[in-house]
Design an enzyme around this catalytic site. Sequence first.
Site, PDB file in Angstrom:
ATOM      1  N   ARG A  66       0.815  -1.207   0.000  1.00  0.00           N
ATOM      2  CA  ARG A  66       0.000   0.000   0.000  1.00  0.00           C
ATOM      3  C   ARG A  66       0.857   1.270   0.000  1.00  0.00           C
ATOM      4  O   ARG A  66       0.565   2.211  -0.724  1.00  0.00           O
ATOM      5  CB  ARG A  66      -0.914  -0.007   1.227  1.00  0.00           C
TER       6      ARG A  66
ATOM      7  N   ILE B   9      -6.533   2.410  12.202  1.00  0.00           N
ATOM      8  CA  ILE B   9      -5.291   1.774  11.780  1.00  0.00           C
ATOM      9  C   ILE B   9      -4.863   2.332  10.425  1.00  0.00           C
ATOM     10  O   ILE B   9      -5.612   3.093   9.800  1.00  0.00           O
ATOM     11  CB  ILE B   9      -5.428   0.239  11.706  1.00  0.00           C
ATOM     12  N   CYS B  10      -3.682   1.958  10.012  1.00  0.00           N
ATOM     13  CA  CYS B  10      -3.122   2.432   8.754  1.00  0.00           C
ATOM     14  C   CYS B  10      -4.117   2.299   7.624  1.00  0.00           C
ATOM     15  O   CYS B  10      -4.819   1.314   7.578  1.00  0.00           O
ATOM     16  CB  CYS B  10      -1.881   1.618   8.383  1.00  0.00           C
ATOM     17  N   PRO B  11      -4.190   3.227   6.715  1.00  0.00           N
ATOM     18  CA  PRO B  11      -3.396   4.457   6.647  1.00  0.00           C
ATOM     19  C   PRO B  11      -4.083   5.659   7.289  1.00  0.00           C
ATOM     20  O   PRO B  11      -3.618   6.774   7.141  1.00  0.00           O
ATOM     21  CB  PRO B  11      -3.291   4.671   5.129  1.00  0.00           C
ATOM     22  N   HIS B  36      -1.777   3.243  17.345  1.00  0.00           N
ATOM     23  CA  HIS B  36      -1.338   2.376  16.261  1.00  0.00           C
ATOM     24  C   HIS B  36       0.143   2.644  15.990  1.00  0.00           C
ATOM     25  O   HIS B  36       0.501   3.675  15.418  1.00  0.00           O
ATOM     26  CB  HIS B  36      -2.191   2.670  15.016  1.00  0.00           C
TER      27      HIS B  36
END
Lengths: 419, 75
Positions: A66, B9-11, B36
């Site tokens: 990603r 959480i990501c992103p 996170h």
Amino acid sequence: MTTAVQPARRVLPASAIAGTAVAAGALGIGLYTAGMNREFPLFWAFGLAFGFILQRSRFCFASAFRDLFLFGSSRTLKAILAGMAVASAGFTLLQSKMVTMPGLGMLPPEAHVFPLGLHLVVGGVAFGVGMALAGGCVSGTLYRMGEGYAGSYAAFAGILAGLGLAAHTWNFWWDRSISSGPAVWLPDRLGYAGALAVTLLGLALVWLVVEALEARSGFAALAFPNVPPAATASPALQGGWDAVRGRTAELGRRIFRDGWPVLVGGLLLGVLNVYLYVAHMPWGVTGELSRWAIKLYTLAGWAPGPLAGADQLPGCTLTVGGSRLISHSLMLDAGMIAGSLIAALWAGEFHWRVPPHRRRWLQSAGGGVLMGYGAAIAGGCTIGALFSAIPSLGLNGWIFGLALLVGAGAGTRLVRRLA
Amino acid sequence: MLLDVRGEICPYPMLKAVEALPRLKPGEDLEVLTDHAPALQTIPAYTGRLGYQTRIEPVGPGVWKVIVFKGAQAS
């Protein structure tokens, strides 16, 4: 530019005590299962080690793919490449002992060499979208369950649901694509030296490409710490025991409290994967999960029928388990959750985290379904079909990796929209 | 300005931090509260590219504050 960091507080002793209690419990489980099967404690230990390393280095296959799209960062992807390079050398040596004469169409036992075909592409793309949506792959889901991420439990349920759905459509894929696909094992065509050289060159080439991408994005020019380093209160070295104690404490802090550079994690995972192959088989996660998924579907009265040809395939294919509950693969998967829990507690990082929006639960579960389905038809997840497949010297790992990239690119766009 | 992204959480911690930057008053810091760990890398990396500096403060078990600021010193 560097990031200034405040001195970190001391880890809460309660957390350290809890971590030690869980570690003692894990030791007890290892001893207890030794009575059932000699191999159970071994796989349990491997699982604990994998989980511990994943948690300490915050290893994340989802972010590896990603972040290339999000901001041109290739740190994690390079760590994966390094781990696969280490494992490739080890796997090649092992395979050369198992099949001394490649080129006769014999495949080494347990190698993750899977038939090529559309199933691999569809599975890889689905998995790539799923891991971007869920914010973590299957191994990431397991170790975050150990860290206390509530959303990862939703993703886990989704993975099981997706694996069961794939079991229901397995025969479709088997008839049209998997059964007729060629399983290409590079040493068959190039010999061991040639296969390893091509694999390492391929990994180096990808490294260079992502390095160039990173440089172009301006990301490489930034220096920032992996995670907050410990307070640099290195004790005054007074020689003798004090120095040893101080340095040991420093080392302990770096191992147990601070996060590790992701590259260290990748290399260790690669080495451990070779050890596991020596012990039994390359690292894989989803085969065992599929056994449970099929069990649960059967209990719910929606049993998938017989799976044509699945039992002749290597790696993490759909597995229909008998009545036994515990298997060596279960010890490995459960060990990953427990190892991560121990690591998180010792680091003072365990914390129950609940997603702030209802949408996130759906995202995690939906991403999980896509991952479960994709892993089932592609012969594994980012571990079994990539991290263990490329070192197995199969061509399938490379195709799965490309498909993952495509899926992650699409998934990242989707994830941005769901902010 | 305090931005609480705990549970995300990501992103998302990084995306939301970047999105909040234009809303800062001149001279104001952005304090991102996150649980996170990967965000401790992504926020400094991305805001660094936009010319900001960052400082990380542990808050509690598995919770950190990432302070994003411009200029030589954060208040």
